[in-house]
Design an enzyme around this catalytic site. Structure first.
Site, PDB file in Angstrom:
ATOM      1  CB  SER A 140      -0.874   0.026   1.257  1.00 14.74           C
ATOM      2  OG  SER A 140      -1.449   1.320   1.430  1.00 14.74           O
ATOM      3  CE1 TYR A 153      -3.982  -2.507   5.116  1.00 14.65           C
ATOM      4  CE2 TYR A 153      -3.347  -0.229   4.738  1.00 14.65           C
ATOM      5  CZ  TYR A 153      -3.740  -1.463   4.239  1.00 14.65           C
ATOM      6  OH  TYR A 153      -3.873  -1.643   2.887  1.00 14.65           O
TER       7      TYR A 153
HETATM    8  N1  NAP Z   1      -8.712  -0.527  -0.981  1.00 20.17           N
HETATM    9  C1  NAP Z   1      -7.627   0.217  -0.803  1.00 20.17           C
HETATM   10  O1  NAP Z   1      -7.676   1.464  -0.716  1.00 20.17           O
HETATM   11  C2  NAP Z   1      -6.279  -0.429  -0.744  1.00 20.17           C
HETATM   12  C3  NAP Z   1      -5.142   0.403  -0.846  1.00 20.17           C
HETATM   13  C4  NAP Z   1      -3.883  -0.163  -0.757  1.00 20.17           C
HETATM   14  C5  NAP Z   1      -3.753  -1.526  -0.585  1.00 20.17           C
HETATM   15  N2  NAP Z   1      -4.865  -2.308  -0.496  1.00 20.17           N
HETATM   16  C6  NAP Z   1      -4.667  -3.740  -0.281  1.00 20.17           C
HETATM   17  O2  NAP Z   1      -5.212  -4.450  -1.373  1.00 20.17           O
HETATM   18  C7  NAP Z   1      -5.664  -5.730  -0.927  1.00 20.17           C
HETATM   19  C8  NAP Z   1      -7.109  -5.944  -1.328  1.00 20.17           C
HETATM   20  O3  NAP Z   1      -7.886  -4.938  -0.704  1.00 20.17           O
HETATM   21  P1  NAP Z   1      -9.386  -4.590  -1.172  1.00 20.17           P
HETATM   22  O4  NAP Z   1      -9.442  -3.123  -1.327  1.00 20.17           O
HETATM   23  O5  NAP Z   1      -9.828  -5.440  -2.291  1.00 20.17           O
HETATM   24  O6  NAP Z   1     -10.166  -4.957   0.180  1.00 20.17           O
HETATM   25  P2  NAP Z   1     -11.565  -5.693   0.406  1.00 20.17           P
HETATM   26  O7  NAP Z   1     -12.525  -5.288  -0.652  1.00 20.17           O
HETATM   27  O8  NAP Z   1     -11.901  -5.424   1.835  1.00 20.17           O
HETATM   28  O9  NAP Z   1     -11.196  -7.223   0.209  1.00 20.17           O
HETATM   29  C9  NAP Z   1     -10.314  -7.837   1.112  1.00 20.17           C
HETATM   30  C10 NAP Z   1     -10.265  -9.311   0.827  1.00 20.17           C
HETATM   31  O10 NAP Z   1      -9.449  -9.899   1.843  1.00 20.17           O
HETATM   32  C11 NAP Z   1     -10.161 -10.947   2.437  1.00 20.17           C
HETATM   33  N3  NAP Z   1      -9.911 -11.066   3.865  1.00 20.17           N
HETATM   34  C12 NAP Z   1      -9.941 -10.090   4.809  1.00 20.17           C
HETATM   35  N4  NAP Z   1      -9.745 -10.622   6.023  1.00 20.17           N
HETATM   36  C13 NAP Z   1      -9.578 -11.948   5.836  1.00 20.17           C
HETATM   37  C14 NAP Z   1      -9.345 -13.026   6.702  1.00 20.17           C
HETATM   38  N5  NAP Z   1      -9.291 -12.879   8.054  1.00 20.17           N
HETATM   39  N6  NAP Z   1      -9.215 -14.258   6.191  1.00 20.17           N
HETATM   40  C15 NAP Z   1      -9.326 -14.443   4.866  1.00 20.17           C
HETATM   41  N7  NAP Z   1      -9.543 -13.478   3.980  1.00 20.17           N
HETATM   42  C16 NAP Z   1      -9.677 -12.227   4.470  1.00 20.17           C
HETATM   43  C17 NAP Z   1     -11.624 -10.652   2.215  1.00 20.17           C
HETATM   44  O11 NAP Z   1     -12.322 -11.867   2.114  1.00 20.17           O
HETATM   45  P3  NAP Z   1     -13.594 -12.229   3.025  1.00 20.17           P
HETATM   46  O12 NAP Z   1     -14.316 -10.963   3.297  1.00 20.17           O
HETATM   47  O13 NAP Z   1     -14.325 -13.248   2.252  1.00 20.17           O
HETATM   48  O14 NAP Z   1     -12.961 -12.791   4.231  1.00 20.17           O
HETATM   49  C18 NAP Z   1     -11.635  -9.935   0.882  1.00 20.17           C
HETATM   50  O15 NAP Z   1     -11.778 -10.848  -0.176  1.00 20.17           O
HETATM   51  C19 NAP Z   1      -5.449  -5.740   0.591  1.00 20.17           C
HETATM   52  O16 NAP Z   1      -4.225  -6.376   0.870  1.00 20.17           O
HETATM   53  C20 NAP Z   1      -5.372  -4.269   0.947  1.00 20.17           C
HETATM   54  O17 NAP Z   1      -4.617  -4.062   2.120  1.00 20.17           O
HETATM   55  C21 NAP Z   1      -6.119  -1.794  -0.574  1.00 20.17           C
END
Ligand code: NAP
Length: 262
Positions: A140, A153
């Protein structure tokens, strides 16, 4: 029939970035192993990905639970078809440290650090033996921009950067790509789950998940070690690396600096 691209494991494929990334891999011909906690959402991703004609397996697992993590590790450790691991699952909670629940604190470290590290360790011997494959780790922008009340985080993502960079050196001559994707803020459910509506973020700073995944997959197609989907000039990253190396050069000395001279 198994795919000539092999099988990609995508964690956190039940929604957000992971689901779109899984579709992109399916379109590229990868068979998929998808993980997540939500069965219906994971099944929906799997059903869409299968339309590309690839095999898709789903594993319901809470990566913060040691027994579930061990089950995923066991599934992927000795599968010679595995050619890519996408460590996408991630979680965060916005709160001052003293008010951050222990469950949220532990989950952030367990999913963002422990699971990412252990799953990488699980696939690495197989990829190394086959001399090919990719490990894609989602970091991130906050890895480089510690944000008060989001420190666990931010630090977990700084871990992803540091761990991946060290691993890049470790596998440099092994034919394996260790790639780090560094997203800016992306409009997914991540922010609601973290306790900050995405509408609270500066509008011009938020990328759509489609744009983010489109850029990330281009970076994968090109075999880039670092993917900065929003950074116009990668020279900024190169300058940062030069500054880091200069700092390390100054730090790795066996004498006190003059201002601390005995
Ligand atoms: N969105 C942003 O602004 C952003 C920015 C920088 C980096 N990122 C990174 O990008 C990646 C994807 O993020 P996203 O935005 O797509 O978030 P998201 O929509 O919240 O999706 C997160 C995914 O991680 C899974 N997850 C969370 N906790 C879990 C657990 N305890 N066990 C298994 N699976 C788990 C969730 O699956 P379930 O709900 O089915 O458990 C979901 O599929 C993450 O690593 C995040 O840190 C995101």
């Amino acid at each position: 029939m198994s795919s000539s691209r092999g099988t990609a494991v995508v964690t956190g494929a039940s929604g957000g970035i992971g689901a779109l990334y899984a579709y992109g891999l399916a379109e590229r011909g990868y068979d998929l192993v998808l993980t997540g906690r939500q069965p219906a959402a994971l099944d929906a991703t799997a059903a869409s990905a299968r339309k590309a004609g690839v095999n898709v397996e789903t594993i319901i697992a809470d990566l913060a639970k040691p027994e579930d993590l061990a089950r995923v590790e066991a599934r992927i450790a000795n599968d010679a078809a595995i050619s890519a691991l996408i460590n996408n699952a991630g979680t965060a909670t916005f709160a001052p440290l003293g008010k951050l629940s222990l469950a949220a604190l532990d989950d952030t470290i367990a999913v963002n650090i422990t699971a990412l590290t252990r799953l990488t360790r699980a696939v690495l011997p197989g990829l190394t033996a086959r001399g090919t494959g990719a490990i894609v780790n989602f970091a991130s922008v906050l890895a480089f921009h510690p944000w008060p009340e989001f420190g666990v985080y931010d630090a977990s993502k700084a871990y992803v950067v540091s761990f991946s960079q060290a691993l890049q050196g470790e596998v440099a001559d092994k034919g394996i790509l260790v790639q780090v994707v560094v997203p800016p803020a992306v409009d997914t459910a991540f922010w609601t789950a973290a306790g900050i509506p995405v509408s609270n973020l500066p509008a011009g700073a938020v990328m759509t998940p489609q744009d983010l995944v489109g850029a990330a997959l281009k970076g994968l197609d090109r075999g880039e070690a670092w993917v900065f989907p929003s950074l116009p000039d990668v020279g900024a990253w190169e300058d940062f690396q030069k500054a880091r190396q200069a700092l390390v050069g100054g730090l790795m000395r066996g004498q006190p600096a003059p201002r601390y001279a005995p």
